[in-house]
Design a protein around this motif. Structure first.
Motif, PDB file in Angstrom:
ATOM      1  N   LEU A   1       0.831  -1.215   0.000  1.00 60.94           N
ATOM      2  CA  LEU A   1       0.000   0.000   0.000  1.00 60.94           C
ATOM      3  C   LEU A   1       0.860   1.259   0.000  1.00 60.94           C
ATOM      4  O   LEU A   1       0.550   2.230  -0.694  1.00 60.94           O
ATOM      5  CB  LEU A   1      -0.919   0.026   1.224  1.00 60.94           C
ATOM      6  N   ALA A  23       0.745   4.077  -2.770  1.00 63.28           N
ATOM      7  CA  ALA A  23       0.111   5.319  -2.303  1.00 63.28           C
ATOM      8  C   ALA A  23       0.292   6.515  -3.249  1.00 63.28           C
ATOM      9  O   ALA A  23      -0.689   7.227  -3.521  1.00 63.28           O
ATOM     10  CB  ALA A  23       0.592   5.664  -0.894  1.00 63.28           C
ATOM     11  N   LEU A  40      -2.146   6.088  -6.055  1.00 62.59           N
ATOM     12  CA  LEU A  40      -3.525   6.267  -5.592  1.00 62.59           C
ATOM     13  C   LEU A  40      -3.836   7.756  -5.434  1.00 62.59           C
ATOM     14  O   LEU A  40      -4.869   8.247  -5.892  1.00 62.59           O
ATOM     15  CB  LEU A  40      -3.741   5.553  -4.245  1.00 62.59           C
ATOM     16  N   ARG A  41      -2.921   8.466  -4.783  1.00 62.89           N
ATOM     17  CA  ARG A  41      -3.104   9.902  -4.557  1.00 62.89           C
ATOM     18  C   ARG A  41      -3.149  10.664  -5.882  1.00 62.89           C
ATOM     19  O   ARG A  41      -3.977  11.550  -6.076  1.00 62.89           O
ATOM     20  CB  ARG A  41      -1.955  10.404  -3.684  1.00 62.89           C
ATOM     21  N   MET A  44      -6.426  10.153  -7.598  1.00 63.48           N
ATOM     22  CA  MET A  44      -7.460  10.915  -6.900  1.00 63.48           C
ATOM     23  C   MET A  44      -7.411  12.388  -7.299  1.00 63.48           C
ATOM     24  O   MET A  44      -8.414  12.991  -7.669  1.00 63.48           O
ATOM     25  CB  MET A  44      -7.203  10.809  -5.393  1.00 63.48           C
ATOM     26  N   ALA A  45      -6.213  12.954  -7.228  1.00 67.58           N
ATOM     27  CA  ALA A  45      -6.044  14.372  -7.579  1.00 67.58           C
ATOM     28  C   ALA A  45      -6.451  14.608  -9.034  1.00 67.58           C
ATOM     29  O   ALA A  45      -7.090  15.609  -9.349  1.00 67.58           O
ATOM     30  CB  ALA A  45      -4.592  14.800  -7.343  1.00 67.58           C
ATOM     31  N   CYS A  62     -12.709   8.211  -6.417  1.00 66.00           N
ATOM     32  CA  CYS A  62     -12.084   8.204  -5.090  1.00 66.00           C
ATOM     33  C   CYS A  62     -12.544   6.990  -4.287  1.00 66.00           C
ATOM     34  O   CYS A  62     -11.734   6.336  -3.625  1.00 66.00           O
ATOM     35  CB  CYS A  62     -12.414   9.485  -4.324  1.00 66.00           C
ATOM     36  N   MET A  89     -10.262   3.859  -2.963  1.00 65.91           N
ATOM     37  CA  MET A  89     -10.226   3.480  -1.544  1.00 65.91           C
ATOM     38  C   MET A  89     -10.386   1.973  -1.357  1.00 65.91           C
ATOM     39  O   MET A  89     -10.026   1.445  -0.297  1.00 65.91           O
ATOM     40  CB  MET A  89     -11.306   4.231  -0.760  1.00 65.91           C
TER      41      MET A  89
END
Lengths: 218, 218
Positions: free
Chosen positions: A20, A24, A27-28, A31-32, A77, A81
């Protein structure tokens, strides 16, 4: 290490944590990327509204886009998650699940000189998504971390009568090697991969520049 | 368990993983809560624009709100993602860091009959945020999981010359007990807490219905 059942669970959790942390940034970033267009179009809309004679068709288009994009951003998002909190016992067609998993790393791999050649898309055998998001992803990371770039990363999935075999192999290509992976947290090693493979009742066969993940349907 | 340094690291990672799984519903809920108003106002704006004589002041207000809210939602999502990927070596005033950490659980605790009484807000001693998000949060969860509701959860932080002492204690209140915590993943136990406390070089003193976390500034 001859680990007790409880310790085996903890080692799999530790590997999931390290995985993870490795995922990360992606993933971030995703999302952004989903949220950014909403603010951009909102700014555009605000400017349009300040004009003496606003263009109504354009205003309606912008507000419709904001509505759609903001709902899509929320859905994106929530979907991202699920990497942190997976659904229980979720199964997915292998090809679809592999594409979903690889999608999160394809940009990073490309920066490092690895071109993903995904030949698994047609495989519809149902497998646990956790296998593809954990053991498969960790294998892909461990293999490319120790491999030389530039290379193609060829991914295939073959459903046999009682098992699915997912194969990842590096095929060197011509060119200059790119930078190594950055490990802001820690590298994933083969002991992490083993812990994840065991947690999903799969087996791993390592070759020279390749790995095979065997998963019994039984 | 007499764990080797490497195994200790793995057990701390396993505890962090279990903690993240436990916090995931709250993280997701806060994310969704930040994103929802954007879509709501976008819908409102679309309806206003469909009217024969739109109210320009209201349109401007809505589009300004969308702009602000979408930027705030993006900032909230990125801040929530730091639970997954923390900043390295970040220090924070203890009171502020405790409020940030407790904030993520206060709703769940309240559903379970626990009222947080946070008396730490004035404490400005700088401590690693990781201590408050890991060892402190895991202590709070382990304590309330095994405690009886209804109760006040009194949290205090006292900076002494060379150490910070964070104390959590349950003070039973009158009323019917509420439901237990739901463990969609697994419960956090005191061995998880110990692993996290050790990872942040703190010490834990457990009492009857209370815990103290000691952190040396040295």
């Amino acid at each position: 290490m001859n680990a007790s059942p409880d310790l085996k669970d903890r080692l799999a959790e530790a590997a999931r944590y390290a995985l993870l942390r490795r995922l990360a940034p992606a993933l971030r970033h995703n999302m952004a990327g989903a949220l950014q267009p909403v603010a951009m179009i909102a700014t555009m809309l605000e400017k349009r509204l300040q004009k003496p004679a606003p263009d109504f068709a354009a205003l309606a288009k912008n507000s419709n886009d904001i509505n759609t994009l903001s709902r899509e951003a929320a859905a994106t998002c929530m979907a991202l998650m699920t990497w942190l909190a997976p659904k229980d016992n979720e199964k997915v067609p292998a090809g679809e699940g592999i594409a979903d998993a690889v999608g999160l790393l394809v940009t990073e791999l490309s920066f490092r000189g690895f071109t993903v050649v995904n030949e698994s898309t047609g495989c519809t055998a149902a497998v646990p998504r956790s296998l593809l998001r954990n053991a498969f992803m960790a294998s892909l990371i461990a293999l490319t971390d120790e491999g030389k770039s530039p290379a193609n990363v060829v991914i295939s999935a073959t459903a046999e009568s009682d098992a699915l075999v997912v194969r990842i192999s590096l095929a060197p290509t011509d060119g200059e090697p790119s930078g190594n992976a950055s490990h802001a947290y820690r590298a994933l090693d083969w002991s992490d991969v083993d812990a994840l493979v065991a947690a999903d009742n799969a087996t791993l066969v390592r070759g020279d520049g390749s790995v095979e993940l065997h998963f019994n349907f039984g």
